[in-house]
Design an enzyme around this catalytic site. Structure first.
Site, PDB file in Angstrom:
ATOM      1  N   GLU A  75       0.843  -1.212   0.000  1.00  0.00           N
ATOM      2  CA  GLU A  75       0.000   0.000   0.000  1.00  0.00           C
ATOM      3  C   GLU A  75       0.873   1.255   0.000  1.00  0.00           C
ATOM      4  O   GLU A  75       0.554   2.242  -0.664  1.00  0.00           O
ATOM      5  CB  GLU A  75      -0.948   0.016   1.203  1.00  0.00           C
ATOM      6  N   TRP A 113       1.591   1.692  -3.425  1.00  0.00           N
ATOM      7  CA  TRP A 113       0.558   2.378  -4.226  1.00  0.00           C
ATOM      8  C   TRP A 113       0.733   3.894  -4.120  1.00  0.00           C
ATOM      9  O   TRP A 113       0.512   4.641  -5.074  1.00  0.00           O
ATOM     10  CB  TRP A 113      -0.850   1.985  -3.761  1.00  0.00           C
ATOM     11  N   TRP A 121     -21.927  11.595 -19.389  1.00  0.00           N
ATOM     12  CA  TRP A 121     -22.328  11.719 -17.979  1.00  0.00           C
ATOM     13  C   TRP A 121     -23.792  12.131 -17.896  1.00  0.00           C
ATOM     14  O   TRP A 121     -24.350  12.682 -18.846  1.00  0.00           O
ATOM     15  CB  TRP A 121     -21.464  12.763 -17.259  1.00  0.00           C
ATOM     16  N   ASN A 150     -10.654   2.814   2.955  1.00  0.00           N
ATOM     17  CA  ASN A 150     -10.365   2.616   1.525  1.00  0.00           C
ATOM     18  C   ASN A 150     -11.435   1.793   0.809  1.00  0.00           C
ATOM     19  O   ASN A 150     -11.853   2.135  -0.297  1.00  0.00           O
ATOM     20  CB  ASN A 150      -9.003   1.941   1.362  1.00  0.00           C
ATOM     21  N   TRP A 194     -16.198  11.757 -12.477  1.00  0.00           N
ATOM     22  CA  TRP A 194     -15.316  11.448 -11.352  1.00  0.00           C
ATOM     23  C   TRP A 194     -14.692  12.713 -10.780  1.00  0.00           C
ATOM     24  O   TRP A 194     -14.387  12.786  -9.587  1.00  0.00           O
ATOM     25  CB  TRP A 194     -14.234  10.436 -11.751  1.00  0.00           C
ATOM     26  N   TRP A 249      -9.549   8.179  -7.907  1.00  0.00           N
ATOM     27  CA  TRP A 249     -10.750   8.491  -8.686  1.00  0.00           C
ATOM     28  C   TRP A 249     -10.662   7.950 -10.103  1.00  0.00           C
ATOM     29  O   TRP A 249     -11.648   7.455 -10.658  1.00  0.00           O
ATOM     30  CB  TRP A 249     -11.035  10.003  -8.659  1.00  0.00           C
TER      31      TRP A 249
HETATM   32  C1  LIG Z   1     -11.551   7.415  -4.680  1.00  0.00           C
HETATM   33  C2  LIG Z   1     -10.325   7.340  -3.811  1.00  0.00           C
HETATM   34  C3  LIG Z   1      -9.695   8.503  -3.390  1.00  0.00           C
HETATM   35  C4  LIG Z   1      -8.553   8.451  -2.584  1.00  0.00           C
HETATM   36  N1  LIG Z   1      -7.954   9.621  -2.176  1.00  0.00           N
HETATM   37  C5  LIG Z   1      -6.839   9.574  -1.412  1.00  0.00           C
HETATM   38  C6  LIG Z   1      -6.189  10.765  -0.983  1.00  0.00           C
HETATM   39  O1  LIG Z   1      -6.589  11.875  -1.324  1.00  0.00           O
HETATM   40  N2  LIG Z   1      -5.101  10.654  -0.176  1.00  0.00           N
HETATM   41  C7  LIG Z   1      -4.604   9.433   0.199  1.00  0.00           C
HETATM   42  O2  LIG Z   1      -3.602   9.394   0.936  1.00  0.00           O
HETATM   43  N3  LIG Z   1      -5.172   8.288  -0.227  1.00  0.00           N
HETATM   44  C8  LIG Z   1      -6.268   8.313  -1.010  1.00  0.00           C
HETATM   45  N4  LIG Z   1      -6.863   7.142  -1.403  1.00  0.00           N
HETATM   46  C9  LIG Z   1      -6.188   5.865  -1.107  1.00  0.00           C
HETATM   47  C10 LIG Z   1      -6.600   5.160   0.199  1.00  0.00           C
HETATM   48  O3  LIG Z   1      -7.995   5.086   0.307  1.00  0.00           O
HETATM   49  C11 LIG Z   1      -6.028   5.846   1.451  1.00  0.00           C
HETATM   50  O4  LIG Z   1      -4.655   6.066   1.294  1.00  0.00           O
HETATM   51  C12 LIG Z   1      -6.228   4.944   2.682  1.00  0.00           C
HETATM   52  O5  LIG Z   1      -7.598   4.665   2.873  1.00  0.00           O
HETATM   53  C13 LIG Z   1      -5.657   5.645   3.898  1.00  0.00           C
HETATM   54  O6  LIG Z   1      -5.913   4.910   5.042  1.00  0.00           O
HETATM   55  P1  LIG Z   1      -4.750   4.266   5.875  1.00  0.00           P
HETATM   56  O7  LIG Z   1      -3.706   5.277   6.154  1.00  0.00           O
HETATM   57  O8  LIG Z   1      -5.365   3.590   7.038  1.00  0.00           O
HETATM   58  O9  LIG Z   1      -4.181   3.196   4.850  1.00  0.00           O
HETATM   59  P2  LIG Z   1      -3.311   1.887   5.063  1.00  0.00           P
HETATM   60  O10 LIG Z   1      -4.103   0.754   4.521  1.00  0.00           O
HETATM   61  O11 LIG Z   1      -2.812   1.773   6.428  1.00  0.00           O
HETATM   62  O12 LIG Z   1      -2.101   2.118   4.040  1.00  0.00           O
HETATM   63  C14 LIG Z   1      -0.878   2.718   4.426  1.00  0.00           C
HETATM   64  C15 LIG Z   1      -0.599   3.917   3.543  1.00  0.00           C
HETATM   65  O13 LIG Z   1      -0.447   3.517   2.199  1.00  0.00           O
HETATM   66  C16 LIG Z   1      -0.959   4.538   1.338  1.00  0.00           C
HETATM   67  N5  LIG Z   1      -2.051   3.981   0.543  1.00  0.00           N
HETATM   68  C17 LIG Z   1      -2.898   3.001   0.895  1.00  0.00           C
HETATM   69  N6  LIG Z   1      -3.742   2.725  -0.113  1.00  0.00           N
HETATM   70  C18 LIG Z   1      -3.429   3.559  -1.117  1.00  0.00           C
HETATM   71  C19 LIG Z   1      -3.942   3.759  -2.427  1.00  0.00           C
HETATM   72  N7  LIG Z   1      -4.948   3.023  -2.921  1.00  0.00           N
HETATM   73  N8  LIG Z   1      -3.394   4.725  -3.196  1.00  0.00           N
HETATM   74  C20 LIG Z   1      -2.367   5.479  -2.737  1.00  0.00           C
HETATM   75  N9  LIG Z   1      -1.833   5.330  -1.502  1.00  0.00           N
HETATM   76  C21 LIG Z   1      -2.357   4.377  -0.713  1.00  0.00           C
HETATM   77  C22 LIG Z   1      -1.453   5.669   2.217  1.00  0.00           C
HETATM   78  O14 LIG Z   1      -0.445   6.638   2.322  1.00  0.00           O
HETATM   79  C23 LIG Z   1      -1.695   4.957   3.537  1.00  0.00           C
HETATM   80  O15 LIG Z   1      -1.600   5.810   4.648  1.00  0.00           O
HETATM   81  C24 LIG Z   1      -8.018   7.184  -2.217  1.00  0.00           C
HETATM   82  C25 LIG Z   1      -8.661   6.016  -2.653  1.00  0.00           C
HETATM   83  C26 LIG Z   1      -9.804   6.086  -3.432  1.00  0.00           C
HETATM   84  C27 LIG Z   1     -10.461   4.812  -3.874  1.00  0.00           C
END
Ligand SMILES: Cc1cc2nc3c(=O)[nH]c(=O)nc-3n(C[C@H](O)[C@H](O)[C@H](O)COP(=O)(O)OP(=O)(O)OC[C@H]3O[C@@H](n4cnc5c(N)ncnc54)[C@H](O)[C@@H]3O)c2cc1C
Length: 495
Positions: free
Chosen positions: A291, A294, A322, A359, A377, A400
């Site tokens: 993650e 990602w 749309w 997420n 989106w 998105w």
């Molecule tokens: C529509 C949509 C919009 C999103 N917008 C954002 C946003 O603006 N900022 C953001 O940080 N994340 C975003 N995410 C990704 C993800 O949802 C969040 O990073 C995650 O939910 C953060 O929770 P956590 O810190 O507990 O994640 P954990 O599961 O603990 O993951 C650890 C870290 O990995 C990174 N990470 C995890 N998943 C993703 C992912 N899919 N993409 C990129 N980085 C990721 C984050 O920095 C996160 O803190 C988005 C996802 C979706 C589907």
């Protein structure tokens, strides 16, 4: 010795901070400066929730710096002009900062570096935010990656990330710096330079944010430790369950640079080493690090495609038909969490209350907006931008465009999430929806994700009147899915 300016941006920490360490090298006096210039981010100036976080994070950093005898200097306005005025006032001969990767800020920083160097200053930028900077990961033919798995494989083949730097042992302020315009010391008394930035909301809607978060390096470190202790081993499964604290919730801390990915990487490796790499732990750790991967991938894509936040990566989606939304009736119901679809509404209410959303639920609410409501989106991206405390240009655009099917390694458009089935699978107890929609707590788990399917007697026993206590579903899930697939057929056709 002439002082060095350490220009603070989204690197609001003292540990593993290469710019701060380099500025203080050789015992040089350091002046930490925060320059507030939201307009320089172009169309993507930080939103309201981000501003709330920034205020508190700056406050925490000012406290940590003050404890080491350094006042934080805050200035508002054009960044180059502010740097020049500080250089003139302090006789600073060097400027250090940690890099940002948003296209408008890369352009700004390049320009500022050129100008300051031309005036004979020593100027250095550093990497505090990423394991691998976007231009350093390349395909075999020297190109950029469009898919996550080969990108992450390439990252893993590279050398292990560098060990995080300690907090510099000796930090020293030049004499008289506390008299500089904008110096925050002692801590902002309520009418000082931090308050003057007006980052906090005029009408206080931030109670839910205060209850959930502790911005700042201390809060970030605590959050990481708690996660490693309680949730890492079960992360692989726990990360999909919105009712539990199965993920790290480090995203806002990472976005604001209160903790860096090298520190997280090292902490995970240290945990694995301590526990002899038990199977569950290794699986959890690998999924969690992926993650973080990602996040790296999002930065990679944004760097190579600067219009990624605004335009579909797959150009075919530029002409997507749309749905018209006069008066933004559909969008507004989605934003307020009043669509009548429990998992969607619970997520949107969690977002509005806490500035964060799980997420799994982000994917569900996104799919519902883009496919069942067939709204662009970019409308969802904009709302998230304003309301998320972790709003991040790279990750938000990636999320998105993933949901919309138009991005890098995106979900295929034809795969439409069914929010009822997602709820039954990932929130089987219905605890998550019951928490955010108390009216539904009166129903048993069986009916919480689709109250409109509950027999009248069940609704009556629960004292729940649909349309009064909770809305009827605003769309039929099956029919709207069919309409989305039909719309997709239109853009699939060549010409
Ligand atoms: C529509 C949509 C919009 C999103 N917008 C954002 C946003 O603006 N900022 C953001 O940080 N994340 C975003 N995410 C990704 C993800 O949802 C969040 O990073 C995650 O939910 C953060 O929770 P956590 O810190 O507990 O994640 P954990 O599961 O603990 O993951 C650890 C870290 O990995 C990174 N990470 C995890 N998943 C993703 C992912 N899919 N993409 C990129 N980085 C990721 C984050 O920095 C996160 O803190 C988005 C996802 C979706 C589907």
């Amino acid at each position: 010795m002439a002082p060095a300016l350490y220009w603070i941006r989204r690197d609001l920490r003292l540990a593993d901070n290469p710019a701060l360490t380099a500025a203080a090298q050789g015992g040089r006096p350091v002046i930490p400066v925060y320059l507030h210039a939201p307009d320089e981010a172009g169309a993507w100036a930080p939103g309201e929730a981000s501003n709330w976080w920034l205020h508190h994070s700056l406050e925490a950093l000012a406290g940590d710096l003050a404890a080491r005898g350094l006042p934080l200097v805050i200035r508002h306005g054009d960044s180059l002009a502010a740097l020049e005025s500080l250089i003139a006032a302090t006789g600073a001969e060097a400027v250090h900062w940690n890099r940002l990767y948003e296209p408008a800020l890369i352009r700004r920083d390049k320009g500022i570096k050129q100008q300051l160097k031309a005036r004979g200053l020593e100027v250095h930028s550093h990497n505090a935010a990423l394991l691998h900077e976007p231009w350093t990961v390349q395909t075999g033919t020297g190109g950029d990656y469009k898919a996550f798995t080969p990108f992450w494989r390439a990252c893993r083949r590279r050398a292990e990330p560098a060990s995080p730097l300690p907090v510099p042992e000796r930090l020293q302020a030049p004499a008289g710096v506390e008299r500089l315009d904008g110096a925050v010391m002692p801590l902002d008394p309520g009418n000082g330079p931090l308050t003057a930035l007006q980052l906090l909301p005029q009408v206080d809607w931030a109670g839910g944010l205060r209850a959930r978060w502790q911005p700042g390096e201390g809060g970030a470190t605590q959050r990481l430790e708690a996660f490693l202790e309680a949730a890492l081993a079960a992360y692989d499964e726990g990360r999909d369950l919105p009712a539990i604290a199965g993920t790290s919730r480090l995203s806002p801390h990472l976005h604001f640079g209160e903790i860096g990915p090298r520190q997280i990487w090292q902490a995970v490796q240290a945990k694995l080493a301590r526990h002899g790499a038990e199977g569950w732990l290794v699986t959890g750790a690998e999924s969690f690090l992926a993650e973080i991967g990602w996040r790296e991938f999002a930065h990679h894509v944004l760097y190579h495609h600067p219009d990624f936040p605004d335009a579909p990566l797959n150009p075919r989606f530029a002409d997507f038909p749309w749905q018209a939304d006069p008066g933004e009736r559909l969008l507004s119901a989605w934003q307020r969490g009043e669509t009548g679809i429990p998992l969607v509404d619970a997520g949107m209410r969690e977002l509005y209350t806490t500035g964060w959303m799980h997420n799994r639920v982000r994917m569900v609410v996104g799919s519902f907006l883009v496919k069942n409501l067939r709204l662009p989106w970019q409308a969802g991206e904009g709302w998230f931008w304003d309301t998320l405390v972790d709003a991040d240009l790279a990750s938000n655009s990636l999320g998105w465009q993933w949901v919309a099917g138009s991005g890098a390694d995106a979900a295929p458009y034809f795969r439409v999430f069914n929010p009822v089935r997602q709820g039954e699978r990932f929130d089987a107890s219905g605890d998550y929806v019951a928490h955010w929609i108390p009216a539904l707590a009166r129903l048993s788990a069986k009916h919480r994700h689709a109250p409109w399917q509950a027999p009248d007697g069940v609704l009556a026993d629960a004292g729940l009147t649909l349309g009064v206590d909770y809305p009827h579903p605003m769309v039929d899930l099956k029919a709207s899915r069919q309409a989305a697939l039909a719309a997709f057929e239109q853009i699939k056709k060549p010409g």
